[in-house]
Design a protein around this motif. Sequence first.
Motif, PDB file in Angstrom:
ATOM      1  N   LEU A   1       0.316  -0.582  -0.162  1.00 47.45           N
ATOM      2  CA  LEU A   1       0.055   0.115   0.280  1.00 47.45           C
ATOM      3  C   LEU A   1       1.049   1.242   0.193  1.00 47.45           C
ATOM      4  O   LEU A   1       0.623   2.606  -0.597  1.00 47.45           O
ATOM      5  CB  LEU A   1      -0.282  -0.075   1.352  1.00 47.45           C
ATOM      6  CG  LEU A   1      -1.927   1.174   1.482  1.00 47.45           C
ATOM      7  CD1 LEU A   1      -3.128   1.311   0.180  1.00 47.45           C
ATOM      8  CD2 LEU A   1      -3.174   0.915   3.123  1.00 47.45           C
ATOM      9  N   GLN A   2       1.725   0.974   0.965  1.00 46.39           N
ATOM     10  CA  GLN A   2       2.832   3.025   1.089  1.00 46.39           C
ATOM     11  C   GLN A   2       3.327   2.611  -0.494  1.00 46.39           C
ATOM     12  O   GLN A   2       3.579   3.514  -0.729  1.00 46.39           O
ATOM     13  CB  GLN A   2       3.857   2.248   2.404  1.00 46.39           C
ATOM     14  CG  GLN A   2       3.037   2.483   3.552  1.00 46.39           C
ATOM     15  CD  GLN A   2       3.939   2.124   4.691  1.00 46.39           C
ATOM     16  OE1 GLN A   2       4.434   3.132   5.043  1.00 46.39           O
ATOM     17  NE2 GLN A   2       4.186   0.721   5.229  1.00 46.39           N
ATOM     18  N   ALA A   3       3.642   1.536  -1.368  1.00 44.69           N
ATOM     19  CA  ALA A   3       4.492   1.699  -1.869  1.00 44.69           C
ATOM     20  C   ALA A   3       3.667   2.087  -3.552  1.00 44.69           C
ATOM     21  O   ALA A   3       4.651   2.143  -4.599  1.00 44.69           O
ATOM     22  CB  ALA A   3       5.331   0.218  -2.661  1.00 44.69           C
ATOM     23  N   GLY A   4       2.216   1.560  -3.537  1.00 44.57           N
ATOM     24  CA  GLY A   4       1.389   2.327  -4.486  1.00 44.57           C
ATOM     25  C   GLY A   4       1.540   1.333  -5.143  1.00 44.57           C
ATOM     26  O   GLY A   4       0.928   0.941  -6.812  1.00 44.57           O
ATOM     27  N   SER A   5       1.754  -0.139  -4.704  1.00 46.84           N
ATOM     28  CA  SER A   5       1.313  -1.376  -5.581  1.00 46.84           C
ATOM     29  C   SER A   5      -0.338  -1.932  -5.492  1.00 46.84           C
ATOM     30  O   SER A   5      -0.461  -2.135  -6.149  1.00 46.84           O
ATOM     31  CB  SER A   5       2.246  -2.769  -4.749  1.00 46.84           C
ATOM     32  OG  SER A   5       3.601  -1.752  -4.640  1.00 46.84           O
ATOM     33  N   VAL A   6      -0.766  -1.642  -4.465  1.00 42.97           N
ATOM     34  CA  VAL A   6      -2.167  -2.039  -4.403  1.00 42.97           C
ATOM     35  C   VAL A   6      -2.319  -0.762  -3.540  1.00 42.97           C
ATOM     36  O   VAL A   6      -2.493   0.414  -3.094  1.00 42.97           O
ATOM     37  CB  VAL A   6      -2.498  -3.246  -3.180  1.00 42.97           C
ATOM     38  CG1 VAL A   6      -1.887  -4.251  -3.936  1.00 42.97           C
ATOM     39  CG2 VAL A   6      -1.777  -2.208  -1.856  1.00 42.97           C
ATOM     40  N   ASP A   7      -4.362  -0.187  -4.090  1.00 45.90           N
ATOM     41  CA  ASP A   7      -5.036   0.619  -3.085  1.00 45.90           C
ATOM     42  C   ASP A   7      -5.664   0.674  -2.004  1.00 45.90           C
ATOM     43  O   ASP A   7      -5.983   1.788  -1.526  1.00 45.90           O
ATOM     44  CB  ASP A   7      -6.138   1.329  -4.577  1.00 45.90           C
ATOM     45  CG  ASP A   7      -5.529   1.234  -6.021  1.00 45.90           C
ATOM     46  OD1 ASP A   7      -4.346   2.671  -5.410  1.00 45.90           O
ATOM     47  OD2 ASP A   7      -6.510   0.844  -7.381  1.00 45.90           O
ATOM     48  N   ILE A   8      -5.553  -0.629  -1.601  1.00 39.28           N
ATOM     49  CA  ILE A   8      -6.790  -1.235  -0.464  1.00 39.28           C
ATOM     50  C   ILE A   8      -5.805  -2.382   0.197  1.00 39.28           C
ATOM     51  O   ILE A   8      -6.094  -3.452  -0.473  1.00 39.28           O
ATOM     52  CB  ILE A   8      -8.052  -1.001  -0.691  1.00 39.28           C
ATOM     53  CG1 ILE A   8      -8.386  -0.004  -1.715  1.00 39.28           C
ATOM     54  CG2 ILE A   8      -8.905  -1.871   0.210  1.00 39.28           C
ATOM     55  CD1 ILE A   8     -10.449   0.122  -2.202  1.00 39.28           C
ATOM     56  N   ILE A   9      -6.177  -2.150   1.367  1.00 40.21           N
ATOM     57  CA  ILE A   9      -5.507  -3.378   1.992  1.00 40.21           C
ATOM     58  C   ILE A   9      -6.734  -3.575   3.220  1.00 40.21           C
ATOM     59  O   ILE A   9      -6.910  -2.495   3.556  1.00 40.21           O
ATOM     60  CB  ILE A   9      -4.259  -3.443   2.602  1.00 40.21           C
ATOM     61  CG1 ILE A   9      -4.081  -2.889   3.546  1.00 40.21           C
ATOM     62  CG2 ILE A   9      -3.256  -3.271   1.205  1.00 40.21           C
ATOM     63  CD1 ILE A   9      -2.816  -2.456   4.359  1.00 40.21           C
ATOM     64  N   ILE A  10      -6.718  -4.976   4.085  1.00 43.06           N
ATOM     65  CA  ILE A  10      -7.157  -4.368   5.025  1.00 43.06           C
ATOM     66  C   ILE A  10      -6.305  -4.379   7.020  1.00 43.06           C
ATOM     67  O   ILE A  10      -5.436  -5.474   6.803  1.00 43.06           O
ATOM     68  CB  ILE A  10      -7.418  -6.012   5.658  1.00 43.06           C
ATOM     69  CG1 ILE A  10      -8.995  -6.164   4.528  1.00 43.06           C
ATOM     70  CG2 ILE A  10      -8.602  -6.019   6.927  1.00 43.06           C
ATOM     71  CD1 ILE A  10     -10.339  -4.968   5.192  1.00 43.06           C
ATOM     72  N   SER A  11      -6.586  -3.200   7.329  1.00 42.57           N
ATOM     73  CA  SER A  11      -5.841  -3.149   8.563  1.00 42.57           C
ATOM     74  C   SER A  11      -6.385  -2.426  10.069  1.00 42.57           C
ATOM     75  O   SER A  11      -7.362  -2.748   9.712  1.00 42.57           O
ATOM     76  CB  SER A  11      -4.290  -2.930   7.908  1.00 42.57           C
ATOM     77  OG  SER A  11      -2.787  -2.162   9.305  1.00 42.57           O
ATOM     78  N   ASP A  12      -5.582  -2.284  10.757  1.00 41.98           N
ATOM     79  CA  ASP A  12      -6.510  -1.665  11.334  1.00 41.98           C
ATOM     80  C   ASP A  12      -6.092  -0.314  11.802  1.00 41.98           C
ATOM     81  O   ASP A  12      -4.994   0.538  11.645  1.00 41.98           O
ATOM     82  CB  ASP A  12      -5.391  -2.168  13.285  1.00 41.98           C
ATOM     83  CG  ASP A  12      -4.151  -1.752  13.866  1.00 41.98           C
ATOM     84  OD1 ASP A  12      -3.952  -1.849  13.894  1.00 41.98           O
ATOM     85  OD2 ASP A  12      -3.395  -2.798  13.002  1.00 41.98           O
ATOM     86  N   TRP A  13      -6.961   0.523  13.167  1.00 45.17           N
ATOM     87  CA  TRP A  13      -6.414   1.541  12.801  1.00 45.17           C
ATOM     88  C   TRP A  13      -5.713   2.050  13.447  1.00 45.17           C
ATOM     89  O   TRP A  13      -5.166   3.760  13.544  1.00 45.17           O
ATOM     90  CB  TRP A  13      -8.377   2.593  13.330  1.00 45.17           C
ATOM     91  CG  TRP A  13      -9.030   1.608  14.613  1.00 45.17           C
ATOM     92  CD1 TRP A  13      -9.414   0.511  14.577  1.00 45.17           C
ATOM     93  CD2 TRP A  13      -8.280   1.376  16.266  1.00 45.17           C
ATOM     94  NE1 TRP A  13      -9.939   0.378  15.310  1.00 45.17           N
ATOM     95  CE2 TRP A  13      -9.199   1.079  16.754  1.00 45.17           C
ATOM     96  CE3 TRP A  13      -7.497   2.837  16.963  1.00 45.17           C
ATOM     97  CZ2 TRP A  13      -8.959   0.778  18.107  1.00 45.17           C
ATOM     98  CZ3 TRP A  13      -7.902   2.670  17.819  1.00 45.17           C
ATOM     99  CH2 TRP A  13      -8.273   2.120  19.038  1.00 45.17           C
ATOM    100  N   ILE A  14      -5.167   1.680  15.080  1.00 40.09           N
ATOM    101  CA  ILE A  14      -4.329   1.821  15.202  1.00 40.09           C
ATOM    102  C   ILE A  14      -2.993   2.156  14.054  1.00 40.09           C
ATOM    103  O   ILE A  14      -2.104   3.011  14.342  1.00 40.09           O
ATOM    104  CB  ILE A  14      -3.327   1.080  16.540  1.00 40.09           C
ATOM    105  CG1 ILE A  14      -4.540   0.745  17.795  1.00 40.09           C
ATOM    106  CG2 ILE A  14      -2.110   1.176  17.356  1.00 40.09           C
ATOM    107  CD1 ILE A  14      -4.330   1.994  18.411  1.00 40.09           C
ATOM    108  N   TRP A  15      -2.613   1.313  13.952  1.00 40.08           N
ATOM    109  CA  TRP A  15      -1.233   1.266  12.549  1.00 40.08           C
ATOM    110  C   TRP A  15      -2.378   2.833  11.534  1.00 40.08           C
ATOM    111  O   TRP A  15      -0.675   3.777  11.782  1.00 40.08           O
ATOM    112  CB  TRP A  15      -1.825   0.112  11.573  1.00 40.08           C
ATOM    113  CG  TRP A  15      -0.337   0.693  10.592  1.00 40.08           C
ATOM    114  CD1 TRP A  15       0.977   0.500  11.173  1.00 40.08           C
ATOM    115  CD2 TRP A  15      -0.134   0.770   9.326  1.00 40.08           C
ATOM    116  NE1 TRP A  15       1.565   0.665   9.660  1.00 40.08           N
ATOM    117  CE2 TRP A  15       0.898   0.107   8.563  1.00 40.08           C
ATOM    118  CE3 TRP A  15      -1.708   0.707   8.311  1.00 40.08           C
ATOM    119  CZ2 TRP A  15       1.949   0.847   7.082  1.00 40.08           C
ATOM    120  CZ3 TRP A  15      -1.722   0.599   6.425  1.00 40.08           C
ATOM    121  CH2 TRP A  15      -0.375   0.831   6.177  1.00 40.08           C
TER     122      TRP A  15
END
Length: 323
Positions: free
Chosen positions: A72-86
């Motif tokens: 996600l940070q590299a721009g290889s994907v647009d959406i992932i599943i993760s948590d709001w703390i991160w």
Amino acid sequence: MKRSTAHLASLLIVALSGGLVQASEPIRVGVMAGGTLAWELAAMQNEGLLNAAGFEIDSVSTANPQAGKVALQAGSVDIIISDWIWVSGMRAQGSDLSFYPYSDVSGSLLVPAGSPIKSLQDLQGKKLGIAGGELDKNWLLLQALAQKQGFDLNAKLEKVYGAPPILTQQLKAGRIDALLTYWHFAAHLKSQGYQQLLSGEEVIKQLGVEAEVPQMGYVFKSGWAERHKAELESFFALAATARNRLCDSEIAWKRIVPLTGTESVDEQIQLRQGYCAGRVENWGEAEKSATQRVYQWLRKVAQNKLTDKSAQIEPGTFWSAGQ
């Protein structure tokens, strides 16, 4: 403004009636094999939900949660599943990531059938397996509940940190007395007769937080979301519809069962129940306020190690459909 599945359903109607401009690029979604997001994307295809959506979805395989974050940070994907703390932590570092809720089901505290452990207090002097590590949210909130009940759980038991599959085997072998693990691993154990002492949702409620608190969510860059707002809102609507189909239709569910990697019907029932229990019905000011309260518990117990210097969830962490 509070947003519900009814609102998302109305967005879907707009999308399917031709109200969207055709997207020039597909939405690239980072997906882990066997994850519940893979179930929903498969259901979208199986149920024909993408036929008139005005955009396409590209599923990009990610090996693990960390790989998804990197992509996600590299721009290889647009959406992932993760948590709001991160997400909040990344925003504190200058990132423009945002979070939209996906599921409010979290971990489970499990014991073998017939265990003498009947309450949180009974864990004192026992050996507890903890999925993740010392900063796992489920573990921090369990400690918070113990503090509220008047004792220091962290000091009163032996802790074994590790990966969920390894800890599952240790519980089965009797090397640990109880296990705090993620909901889908708990589902497998419950299908085999292990008992749930507390769910993550029950822990949060016993801490005095009544509103739903999302545990995991769709994470994306805010700038990208602003440029693709219509497509993103439609994607959320399609995902909610797909999840409802999986929860309400036996035919839809059976089509994705091979993706669960299970053969046991009991296991499949537990997985489906856990997955459906995680449906986020409301996402408004009450829920966001509840999330802030959970953040304060996490910050207190972890002594700022999880939340770093941010006294509150960073502004912009939560993205609202229609904003």
